[in-house]
Design an enzyme around this catalytic site. Structure first.
Site, PDB file in Angstrom:
ATOM      1  N   GLY A  48       7.118  45.450  -0.987  1.00 51.92           N
ATOM      2  CA  GLY A  48       8.218  46.286  -0.477  1.00 51.92           C
ATOM      3  C   GLY A  48       9.543  45.648  -0.883  1.00 51.92           C
ATOM      4  N   SER A  50      12.064  46.515  -3.102  1.00 52.80           N
ATOM      5  CA  SER A  50      13.125  47.205  -3.849  1.00 52.80           C
ATOM      6  C   SER A  50      14.280  47.711  -2.997  1.00 52.80           C
ATOM      7  CB  SER A  50      12.508  48.395  -4.590  1.00 52.80           C
ATOM      8  OG  SER A  50      11.814  49.207  -3.668  1.00 52.80           O
ATOM      9  N   ASP A 111       1.328  51.924  -5.510  1.00 52.14           N
ATOM     10  CA  ASP A 111       1.034  52.025  -4.084  1.00 52.14           C
ATOM     11  C   ASP A 111       0.447  50.719  -3.542  1.00 52.14           C
ATOM     12  OD1 ASP A 111       0.390  52.758  -1.553  1.00 52.14           O
ATOM     13  OD2 ASP A 111      -1.185  54.192  -2.131  1.00 52.14           O
ATOM     14  N   ALA A 112       1.259  50.022  -2.762  1.00 54.18           N
ATOM     15  CA  ALA A 112       0.839  48.725  -2.194  1.00 54.18           C
ATOM     16  C   ALA A 112      -0.402  48.862  -1.316  1.00 54.18           C
ATOM     17  CB  ALA A 112       1.974  48.139  -1.358  1.00 54.18           C
ATOM     18  N   ALA A 142       7.968  49.885   4.268  1.00 51.91           N
ATOM     19  CA  ALA A 142       8.234  50.934   5.262  1.00 51.91           C
ATOM     20  C   ALA A 142       7.899  52.240   4.562  1.00 51.91           C
ATOM     21  CB  ALA A 142       9.690  50.918   5.706  1.00 51.91           C
ATOM     22  N   TYR A 227      10.969  45.087  14.917  1.00 51.07           N
ATOM     23  CA  TYR A 227      12.207  45.356  15.632  1.00 51.07           C
ATOM     24  C   TYR A 227      11.875  45.597  17.100  1.00 51.07           C
ATOM     25  CZ  TYR A 227      16.643  47.301  17.026  1.00 51.07           C
ATOM     26  OH  TYR A 227      17.825  47.511  17.678  1.00 51.07           O
ATOM     27  N   TYR A 237      11.570  53.864  20.353  1.00 56.87           N
ATOM     28  CA  TYR A 237      11.152  52.827  19.401  1.00 56.87           C
ATOM     29  C   TYR A 237      10.066  51.911  19.972  1.00 56.87           C
ATOM     30  CZ  TYR A 237      11.284  49.946  15.312  1.00 56.87           C
ATOM     31  OH  TYR A 237      10.901  49.296  14.167  1.00 56.87           O
ATOM     32  N   VAL A 276      21.282  49.612   8.649  1.00 52.77           N
ATOM     33  CA  VAL A 276      21.151  50.886   7.957  1.00 52.77           C
ATOM     34  C   VAL A 276      20.304  50.675   6.705  1.00 52.77           C
ATOM     35  CG1 VAL A 276      22.397  52.797   6.891  1.00 52.77           C
ATOM     36  CG2 VAL A 276      23.476  51.487   8.735  1.00 52.77           C
TER      37      VAL A 276
END
Ligand code: NAD
Length: 391
Positions: A48, A50, A111-112, A142, A227, A237, A276
């Site tokens: 992930g 990038s 695709d990881a 994500a 998080y 969340y 963000v």
């Protein structure tokens, strides 16, 4: 082609190659200026890699610590009439900067979640990293969906409360309109799907693949990001579908630590700050919380972006204090400045007093919008957006 932002809901469907390169260049300059940590890993795999936290983890590894990196991401190149994804430009820029600096950086796009990409990554570790081994594996995927590599079942991730409907205030960051949202609770299938996509199973499969191939170095560490956040966002969340996935991540960290013990290695979850990114823009309520948080943290001088967070990650994990100070669950808390009592008291006060009229004075909507545009390479004052560029 003249490339302008085209915003649709919470995504931007265009990206600017020169702006994305500027974003990566600024992160690299920051990492260089922050300087190396003596014990930092020199061989790093980022899954992930990038955008968002994974990109910053790779930039910090390479440009602060001189690490050789292998990255895995799922991005789309451009065509004659459409731009690439921002992550594709970010990755291209990162590899060009690394080459300029004499650092090896190899990226696998695909695709990881698949066995094929894991096998390619194992080969890349063997061939591209010094000694054919990896010291640190950062798992920062994500994704909206995942196809299981064994059963072929495709799961989707949703952001919904569990048990009861959620009613709360949110903001449309682009229009500055405050509104009430109601989100219906997730079904059992949706909870299961979200855990399958954003929980720990794929992280575990990655570590098993690397361990099975004998490419984890003695003392290897691995981390995945989580998080927690304040009470205002808990229903959507922490206590919602994504929170269930993050609980699964915590349990997986313990299981992976068990697997790594014979190597003297360890797995842990790092709880990061709300920022963000493409992933977080899609969560209702969170943009309003972030706009209030950014106002408070900027005023206090403690605001950080992904690269500042990731610079601190290496300092905390590989710095003089060994092992790093963890919370009661063994997690690294990079959200310490966000969760600071004074910061949260002020955010809660603003949260309870925000109205459409005072929104732009109490919330940092401008800062949020700037960060959002910059994710796609827009809004850098030193980039010529009127220039004709090859997408
Ligand atoms: P992001 O959207 O910025 O980046 C996601 C990365 O995943 C990209 O590199 C993308 O290419 C890659 N990816 C997506 N699907 C893939 C697939 N199938 N195969 C390979 N690569 C794939 O996301 P982010 O916000 O940086 O999130 C990364 C992690 O950090 C997540 O676990 C997230 O929950 C966590 N986190 C985010 C925040 C936040 O506020 N943004 C805060 C704390 C923790």
């Amino acid at each position: 082609m003249i490339i302008q932002p085209k915003i649709r809901g919470f995504i931007c469907t265009t990206a600017h190659p020169a702006g994305c390169a500027e974003n990566v260049r600024r992160q690299a300059a920051y990492a260089r200026a922050r300087g190396p940590v003596a014990g930092a890993p020199r061989r790093v795999l980022v899954v992930g890699c990038s955008a968002g936290y994974g990109l910053a983890a790779r930039v910090a590894a390479a440009f602060a610590h001189g690490a050789t990196t292998v990255g895995v991401c799922l991005e789309r190149p451009g065509g004659d009439s459409r731009t690439a994804t921002a992550g594709w430009y970010n990755d291209t820029a990162l590899r060009a900067l690394a080459t300029e600096a004499g650092l090896a950086a190899h990226t696998i796009m695909g695709d990881a979640f698949s066995n094929e990409i894991k096998a390619l990554a194992v080969d890349a570790v063997k061939e591209r990293l010094p000694g054919g081994k990896v010291d640190l594996v950062v798992y920062s995927v994500a994704a909206p969906r995942r196809t299981h590599p064994v059963t072929g079942e495709t799961f989707s991730s949703v952001i919904k409360p569990v048990g009861e409907p959620f009613v709360g205030q949110t903001v449309n960051v682009q229009t500055g309109e405050l509104s009430q949202v109601t989100v219906q609770p997730a079904t059992e299938d949706e909870i299961r799907g979200t855990v399958a996509v954003m929980g720990g199973e794929d992280w575990l499969l990655w570590i098993r693949a690397l361990l099975g191939a004998g490419v984890l170095a003695p003392g290897a560490r691995t981390t995945a990001f989580s998080y927690l956040g304040p009470p205002q966002t808990h229903a959507i969340y922490r206590d919602g579908t994504i929170g269930r996935a993050k609980e699964d991540l915590d349990a997986t960290a313990a299981a992976i630590s068990g697997l790594l013990r014979p190597l003297g290695g360890r797995a842990f979850v790092s709880v990061n700050k709300a920022l963000v990114t493409q992933a977080s823009s899609a969560i209702p309520v969170v943009p309003l919380y972030m706009a209030l948080l950014f106002r408070v943290m900027k005023k206090k001088g403690t605001h950080e972006g992904c690269i500042e967070q990731m610079a601190r990650f290496y300092e905390r994990v590989y710095g003089p204090e060994q092992p790093f100070a963890a919370d009661g669950e063994g997690r690294l808390r990079l959200d310490d400045l966000e969760m600071d009592d004074g910061v949260q008291r002020e955010v809660a006060r603003l949260w309870n007093s925000v109205t459409q009229e005072n929104l732009s004075s109490v919330a940092d909507l401008a800062g949020y919008r700037e960060d959002f545009l910059r994710l796609f390479g827009f809004g850098f004052e030193n980039v010529n957006y009127g220039a004709d560029v090859q997408p």
